[in-house]
Enzyme design. Structure first.
Site: not given
Ligand code: NAP
Length: 254
Positions: A147, A143
Site C-alpha cells: 500500500k 494493511h
Molecule cells: P496496484 O496493485 O498497485 O494497482 C494499481 C494499478 O494501476 C497498477 O497496475 C498501476 O501500474 C496502475 N496505474 C498506475 N497509474 C496509472 C494511471 N495513471 N493510469 C492507469 N493505470 C495506472 O494497487 P491496488 O492494490 O489494486 O490498489 C489500487 C488503489 O485502490 C490504492 O489506492 C488502494 O488504496 C485502493 N483500494 C481501495 C479500496 C476501496 O474499497 N476503496 C480497496 C482496496 C484498494 P503500476 O504498477 O505500473 O504503477
C-alpha cells in the site's frame, strides 16, 4: 447493460474488478486501461486513457490506480461525460471539491468510496454511534505492505465521521512526551491513528473506545479483495442515477 471501462486493470484490485464486471449480467466490460499494455482475463489492456474513453464510449469508468494518478483520471473521464466510480485512495478535500464542480459542470455524476466493503461501512457507522457515548477513541488500521499511502482512506473517513459527533480534544495524559517520534500515531482532531504495514494483511481496522473501567473494540477484516466487489458492482449500477459527487458506499446502500 451498463458499459464499464476499468482503469488500473493490471493491478490487484483492477484484475478483481474485471472478473466481477464480466460476471455480472447487468454490466458489460467494454475496455481496460493501465500504464503498461497487457491482457487480463482475455481482455486487451490499453495504455491511453483518453483514447480508450473515446474508442469504447463507456458510461462508467472504475478507477483503482494510484494516489498520484487518480485525480487527473477522474477529471478526464468527467470531461468526456463518463461517470467515475473511484476506489483509489488519496484524494484530498480540495480534489473532491474540484471533482464535485466538474461533475456538476458536465452533468455527469461521480462516485468515490474510500472503502467498498459493506462490513467496513457498517464499522464506520457503528463507530460514529458509539463515539457519542464514549468519546475517547483511537484507530489502528492494518494493511499489506504494498500500500502506497497512509493512513488508509477508511481510517481517515472513520476519524472524520467520529469528529462530527464529538468535540475535538487532546487524549492521553496532558503532559505525555513521545520518547520516539510519532509513537503515539497521527492526530486527527485528537483522535490517534496508527498505520501498520506488513505482508500477510489485506485490509483491516480496529476502532478502540475507552471508558471508565471498560473498552469497546469494533474490528473489520477484509480477508480477500472479493470483499470489495459487491460494493463496486452496486456503484457501477447506481452512479448514473446520482447527481454531482457522492462520497461513501453508505449513501447508495438503501
Ligand atoms: P496496484 O496493485 O498497485 O494497482 C494499481 C494499478 O494501476 C497498477 O497496475 C498501476 O501500474 C496502475 N496505474 C498506475 N497509474 C496509472 C494511471 N495513471 N493510469 C492507469 N493505470 C495506472 O494497487 P491496488 O492494490 O489494486 O490498489 C489500487 C488503489 O485502490 C490504492 O489506492 C488502494 O488504496 C485502493 N483500494 C481501495 C479500496 C476501496 O474499497 N476503496 C480497496 C482496496 C484498494 P503500476 O504498477 O505500473 O504503477
Amino acid at each position: 447493460m451498463i458499459k464499464v471501462l476499468v482503469n488500473g486493470a493490471l493491478g490487484r484490485m483492477g484484475r478483481t474488478v474485471i472478473a466481477a464486471v464480466k460476471a455480472d449480467a447487468e454490466l458489460e466490460l467494454v475496455g481496460a486501461v493501465d500504464i503498461f499494455s497487457g491482457e487480463v482475463d482475455g481482455v486487451k489492456v490499453e495504455t491511453d486513457l483518453a483514447a480508450a474513453l473515446e474508442k469504447f464510449k463507456p458510461e462508467v469508468m472504475v478507477d483503482f490506480t494510484r494516489p498520484d494518478a487518480v485525480f487527473s483520471n477522474v477529471m478526464l473521464a468527467l470531461s468526456k461525460k463518463v461517470s467515475p466510480v473511484v476506489g483509489t485512495t488519496g484524494l484530498s478535500e480540495k480534489n473532491l471539491a474540484e471533482i464535485r464542480a466538474a461533475a456538476e459542470e458536465n452533468s455527469t455524476p461521480a462516485f468515490v468510496a474510500p472503502n467498498f466493503a459493506l462490513g467496513a461501512v457498517l464499522m464506520m457507522l457503528m463507530a460514529q454511534k458509539v463515539a457519542k457515548y464514549m468519546p475517547e477513541v483511537e484507530i489502528i488500521e492494518l494493511h499489506h505492505d504494498k500500500k502506497l499511502d497512509a493512513p488508509s482512506g477508511t481510517a481517515e473517513l472513520t476519524a472524520k465521521m467520529i469528529s462530527e459527533v464529538r468535540a475535538a480534544h487532546k487524549q492521553g495524559h496532558p503532559d505525555e512526551k513521545e520518547r520516539l517520534a510519532h509513537v503515539r500515531g497521527a492526530d486527527y482532531d485528537g483522535i490517534r491513528i496508527h498505520s501498520v504495514r506488513l505482508p500477510g494483511y489485506v485490509a483491516h481496522q480496529e476502532v478502540i473506545f475507552g471508558g471508565l473501567g471498560q473498552t469497546l473494540t469494533i474490528r473489520h477484516d477484509s480477508t480477500g479483495r472479493d470483499s470489495f466487489m459487491p460494493g463496486v458492482v452496486l456503484a457501477c449500477k447506481k452512479v448514473r442515477a446520482l447527481t454531482g459527487l457522492t462520497v461513501g458506499l453508505d449513501k447508495i446502500l438503501d
